[in-house]
Scaffold this motif. Structure first.
Motif, PDB file in Angstrom:
ATOM      1  N   GLU A 125       0.856  -1.189   0.000  1.00 16.72           N
ATOM      2  CA  GLU A 125       0.000   0.000   0.000  1.00 16.72           C
ATOM      3  C   GLU A 125       0.890   1.236   0.000  1.00 16.72           C
ATOM      4  O   GLU A 125       1.947   1.260   0.588  1.00 16.72           O
ATOM      5  N   GLY A 126       0.411   2.278  -0.644  1.00 18.18           N
ATOM      6  CA  GLY A 126       1.155   3.520  -0.613  1.00 18.18           C
ATOM      7  C   GLY A 126       1.233   4.123  -1.993  1.00 18.18           C
ATOM      8  O   GLY A 126       0.532   3.694  -2.898  1.00 18.18           O
ATOM      9  N   PRO A 127       2.015   5.120  -2.226  1.00 20.49           N
ATOM     10  CA  PRO A 127       3.021   5.663  -1.315  1.00 20.49           C
ATOM     11  C   PRO A 127       2.396   6.577  -0.260  1.00 20.49           C
ATOM     12  O   PRO A 127       1.422   7.272  -0.521  1.00 20.49           O
ATOM     13  N   PHE A 128       2.984   6.544   0.937  1.00 19.19           N
ATOM     14  CA  PHE A 128       2.596   7.425   2.023  1.00 19.19           C
ATOM     15  C   PHE A 128       3.783   8.319   2.336  1.00 19.19           C
ATOM     16  O   PHE A 128       4.917   8.002   1.992  1.00 19.19           O
ATOM     17  N   GLU A 129       3.510   9.436   2.977  1.00 17.75           N
ATOM     18  CA  GLU A 129       4.575  10.347   3.379  1.00 17.75           C
ATOM     19  C   GLU A 129       4.497  10.607   4.873  1.00 17.75           C
ATOM     20  O   GLU A 129       3.418  10.662   5.447  1.00 17.75           O
ATOM     21  N   VAL A 130       5.661  10.744   5.487  1.00 16.24           N
ATOM     22  CA  VAL A 130       5.757  11.096   6.900  1.00 16.24           C
ATOM     23  C   VAL A 130       6.839  12.174   7.017  1.00 16.24           C
ATOM     24  O   VAL A 130       7.799  12.180   6.254  1.00 16.24           O
ATOM     25  N   GLN A 131       6.610  13.115   7.929  1.00 18.35           N
ATOM     26  CA  GLN A 131       7.564  14.206   8.125  1.00 18.35           C
ATOM     27  C   GLN A 131       8.146  14.140   9.525  1.00 18.35           C
ATOM     28  O   GLN A 131       7.502  13.665  10.459  1.00 18.35           O
ATOM     29  N   ARG A 132       9.377  14.640   9.650  1.00 22.46           N
ATOM     30  CA  ARG A 132      10.027  14.694  10.951  1.00 22.46           C
ATOM     31  C   ARG A 132      10.820  15.983  11.033  1.00 22.46           C
ATOM     32  O   ARG A 132      11.480  16.386  10.072  1.00 22.46           O
ATOM     33  N   LYS A 133      10.746  16.619  12.195  1.00 23.57           N
ATOM     34  CA  LYS A 133      11.509  17.839  12.438  1.00 23.57           C
ATOM     35  C   LYS A 133      12.771  17.464  13.213  1.00 23.57           C
ATOM     36  O   LYS A 133      12.693  16.846  14.262  1.00 23.57           O
ATOM     37  N   MET A 134      13.920  17.852  12.667  1.00 19.54           N
ATOM     38  CA  MET A 134      15.199  17.551  13.294  1.00 19.54           C
ATOM     39  C   MET A 134      15.887  18.862  13.649  1.00 19.54           C
ATOM     40  O   MET A 134      16.021  19.735  12.794  1.00 19.54           O
ATOM     41  N   PRO A 135      16.332  19.035  14.898  1.00 17.06           N
ATOM     42  CA  PRO A 135      17.053  20.265  15.260  1.00 17.06           C
ATOM     43  C   PRO A 135      18.294  20.439  14.391  1.00 17.06           C
ATOM     44  O   PRO A 135      18.911  19.462  13.956  1.00 17.06           O
ATOM     45  N   VAL A 136      18.656  21.697  14.130  1.00 14.73           N
ATOM     46  CA  VAL A 136      19.797  21.993  13.263  1.00 14.73           C
ATOM     47  C   VAL A 136      21.081  21.403  13.840  1.00 14.73           C
ATOM     48  O   VAL A 136      21.920  20.878  13.115  1.00 14.73           O
ATOM     49  N   ASN A 137      21.243  21.431  15.156  1.00 15.72           N
ATOM     50  CA  ASN A 137      22.469  20.928  15.770  1.00 15.72           C
ATOM     51  C   ASN A 137      22.399  19.435  16.085  1.00 15.72           C
ATOM     52  O   ASN A 137      23.179  18.925  16.868  1.00 15.72           O
ATOM     53  N   SER A 138      21.485  18.707  15.449  1.00 23.86           N
ATOM     54  CA  SER A 138      21.356  17.272  15.662  1.00 23.86           C
ATOM     55  C   SER A 138      22.542  16.539  15.036  1.00 23.86           C
ATOM     56  O   SER A 138      23.106  16.983  14.037  1.00 23.86           O
ATOM     57  N   LYS A 139      22.911  15.405  15.629  1.00 25.39           N
ATOM     58  CA  LYS A 139      24.023  14.639  15.072  1.00 25.39           C
ATOM     59  C   LYS A 139      23.606  13.868  13.820  1.00 25.39           C
ATOM     60  O   LYS A 139      24.436  13.410  13.071  1.00 25.39           O
ATOM     61  N   PHE A 140      22.289  13.725  13.592  1.00 25.36           N
ATOM     62  CA  PHE A 140      21.794  13.034  12.411  1.00 25.36           C
ATOM     63  C   PHE A 140      21.527  14.052  11.307  1.00 25.36           C
ATOM     64  O   PHE A 140      20.785  15.001  11.505  1.00 25.36           O
ATOM     65  N   VAL A 141      22.137  13.856  10.173  1.00 19.30           N
ATOM     66  CA  VAL A 141      21.946  14.740   9.029  1.00 19.30           C
ATOM     67  C   VAL A 141      21.377  13.891   7.891  1.00 19.30           C
ATOM     68  O   VAL A 141      21.948  12.869   7.530  1.00 19.30           O
ATOM     69  N   TYR A 142      20.245  14.317   7.368  1.00 21.70           N
ATOM     70  CA  TYR A 142      19.603  13.588   6.284  1.00 21.70           C
ATOM     71  C   TYR A 142      19.736  14.372   4.997  1.00 21.70           C
ATOM     72  O   TYR A 142      19.687  15.596   4.996  1.00 21.70           O
ATOM     73  N   ALA A 143      19.886  13.666   3.893  1.00 24.98           N
ATOM     74  CA  ALA A 143      19.944  14.275   2.570  1.00 24.98           C
ATOM     75  C   ALA A 143      18.912  13.588   1.686  1.00 24.98           C
ATOM     76  O   ALA A 143      18.425  12.500   2.004  1.00 24.98           O
ATOM     77  N   LYS A 144      18.595  14.206   0.573  1.00 22.85           N
ATOM     78  CA  LYS A 144      17.627  13.627  -0.350  1.00 22.85           C
ATOM     79  C   LYS A 144      18.134  12.263  -0.832  1.00 22.85           C
ATOM     80  O   LYS A 144      19.325  12.076  -1.045  1.00 22.85           O
ATOM     81  N   ASN A 145      17.216  11.306  -0.963  1.00 24.63           N
ATOM     82  CA  ASN A 145      17.469   9.930  -1.392  1.00 24.63           C
ATOM     83  C   ASN A 145      18.152   9.069  -0.336  1.00 24.63           C
ATOM     84  O   ASN A 145      18.559   7.952  -0.639  1.00 24.63           O
ATOM     85  N   ASP A 146      18.305   9.550   0.900  1.00 26.13           N
ATOM     86  CA  ASP A 146      18.794   8.688   1.980  1.00 26.13           C
ATOM     87  C   ASP A 146      17.746   7.627   2.274  1.00 26.13           C
ATOM     88  O   ASP A 146      16.548   7.882   2.174  1.00 26.13           O
TER      89      ASP A 146
END
Length: 132
Positions: A74-95
């Protein structure tokens, strides 16, 4: 002597009852899957944005949007997440990321984390490809 037999029998009854209760509780957990995990892909990264995080604290954050399909196609579905700027996790497009979703309502999901190893189809780059 009689008290030893009575207390021993009572202890045995309690032990059997505890085993039955444990089996029933384990069976309830198995029948109710509740939440499943699947893989998703980051489709959009916005930010830095000034605003409020989920808890209401003012902060500067990046907003990532992940597209995913359920394990049942089923899908596609979308989910969003807010990450603080100083977070150790950095996401980029297509990750590639892991998404946990509710089986009964797959649109309610959360980003569970990044995939460190993603299996690929076909030969790996280290395997020599036979030439005809």
């Amino acid at each position: 002597m009689l008290t030893i037999v009575v207390f021993g029998g009572f202890g045995l009854v309690l032990l059997v009852a505890a085993c039955i209760v444990a089996d029933v509780v384990a069976g309830v957990r198995r029948r109710d899957p509740g939440e499943e995990k699947t893989a998703g892909r980051v489709v959009r990264v916005r930010g830095p944005i000034r605003g409020q995080l989920v808890g209401g604290a003012p902060a500067e954050y990046h907003e990532i949007t992940v597209e995913y399909y359920t394990r049942h196609g089923e899908g596609p579905f979308e989910v969003q997440r807010k990450m603080p700027v100083n977070s150790k996790f950095v996401y980029a497009k297509n990750d590639r990321v892991i998404v946990s979703y509710d089986v009964r309502a797959p649109r309610r999901a959360r980003v569970a984390g990044r995939v460190s190893h993603w299996p690929t189809s076909g030969p790996r780059s280290s395997d020599p490809v036979p030439q005809p």
